[in-house]
Design an enzyme around this catalytic site. Structure first.
Site, mmCIF file in Angstrom:
data_model
loop_
_atom_site.group_PDB
_atom_site.id
_atom_site.type_symbol
_atom_site.label_atom_id
_atom_site.label_comp_id
_atom_site.label_asym_id
_atom_site.label_seq_id
_atom_site.Cartn_x
_atom_site.Cartn_y
_atom_site.Cartn_z
ATOM 1 N N LYS A 16 0.837 -1.200 0.000
ATOM 2 C CA LYS A 16 0.000 0.000 0.000
ATOM 3 C C LYS A 16 0.872 1.250 0.000
ATOM 4 C CE LYS A 16 1.031 1.106 4.417
ATOM 5 N NZ LYS A 16 1.732 2.365 4.809
ATOM 6 N N ASP A 151 -1.864 -2.357 9.893
ATOM 7 C CA ASP A 151 -2.083 -2.358 8.450
ATOM 8 C C ASP A 151 -2.615 -3.682 7.919
ATOM 9 O OD1 ASP A 151 -1.183 0.231 8.340
ATOM 10 O OD2 ASP A 151 0.825 -0.277 7.604
#
Length: 321
Positions: A16, A151
């Site tokens: 990401k 995350d």
């Protein structure tokens, strides 16, 4: 007729970038509240979970991806996030003495600010869930993932999302139109805790106050939803960037060079040191990738949003796209 359990399951999960990252002050518990806008990109970690003959959780690493990713220093014991993910799933499902061999194919930079370890954990959760037939739902896996790292739930979900709290309180963002980026990986990583400590030190020395972030930037969300690269270029922001550049000053030169070579904008990804350059379209990203590579940079064109953790065809070769 019964279906036998699979002997191996391969899952991929995306890295990401944070197209926006607001960081609050240091809290009493040692953490920082954030308001992050996550974007999953088409650079995937892969984890293959195979049934082992003897009880135990073993981890191996294959660092053969499109970027030069040194695998030195990656722990292969119980502290590795994939081992912790498998152990957490086994404990939750009541599996005694799990026997699994986990192979990580590294594509996302190590300690690069792209959530590669979190992607590994997400892929391991999904792979072991399938291998062992534990039948946990996406919500169950996300809860387990949140216990492994902030995350991990996003790596399971993919796409685009706003992350609040420590980043694990996710709200999906409807961003269907692709945006094109060029990643530049550094030869060495940055410690996320060290970057946060430097941020705190910089704020203390400057006397700058900061408030707890409660919402993401509406302008970022509007540009991301519309897939408007020109609009997004003017509003991407990362509170950790000054700290990362303070620890790795050479990154600033690369940021400037990327813009000179045609990037609409450049940003440190998360805690860095990976850099993410926003391009106008796929062709512009390809040209920028080639120009940066010609100057010796470890560059790769990607797009986002990309899918979250999902099974990969075990017969297909490993791929980053």
């Amino acid at each position: 007729m019964t279906t036998s359990a699979p002997q191996a399951v391969r899952v991929r999960a995306p890295g990401k970038i944070n197209v926006s990252l607001k960081v609050g002050p240091l809290r009493a518990d040692g953490y920082h509240a954030v308001a992050s806008v996550y974007l999953a990109v088409s650079l995937f970690e892969e984890v293959t979970a195979s049934a082992a003959a003897q009880p135990g959780i073993t981890v191996r690493v294959d660092a053969g991806g499109p970027l030069r990713i040194p695998a030195d220093g990656i722990p292969l014991g119980p502290d590795n996030l994939v081992a912790r993910a498998a152990a957490a799933l086994a404990g939750h499902a009541g599996i005694q003495d799990p026997a699994v061999d986990l192979v990580i194919t590294k594509h996302v930079p190590v300690a690069g600010g792209m959530g590669g370890g979190s992607a590994d954990a997400a892929a391991a959760l999904l792979a072991c869930n399938e291998l062992w037939g534990t039948g946990l739902s996406a919500a169950d896996l996300a809860l387990l993932g949140a216990g492994l790292g902030a995350d991990v739930p996003f790596a399971l979900a993919g796409g685009a999302a706003v992350g609040l709290g420590v980043g694990d309180e996710l709200t999906p963002v409807a961003a269907a139109a692709p945006l094109h980026w060029v990643l530049v990986a550094a030869d060495t990583g940055l410690s996320t805790p060290a970057v946060y400590r430097r941020l705190d030190a910089l704020r203390t020395s400057s006397g700058a106050g900061t408030e707890e972030p409660e919402t993401a930037d509406p302008a970022v969300l509007a540009a991301l939803t519309a897939g408007n690269a020109a609009a997004l270029a003017g509003v991407i922001h990362n509170d950790l960037q000054p700290a990362a550049l303070s620890l790795a000053p050479a990154l600033d030169n690369v940021l400037q060079r990327g813009k000179e070579l045609g990037a609409l904008a450049g940003i440190v990804s998360g805690s860095g040191p990976t850099l993410a350059f926003l391009a106008a379209d796929a062709d512009a990203a390809a040209r920028l990738q080639d120009a940066l590579r010609a100057e010796g940079h470890n560059a790769l064109a990607v797009y986002g949003p990309a899918a979250g953790a999902e099974p990969a065809d075990p017969a297909a070769p490993a791929d980053h796209t």
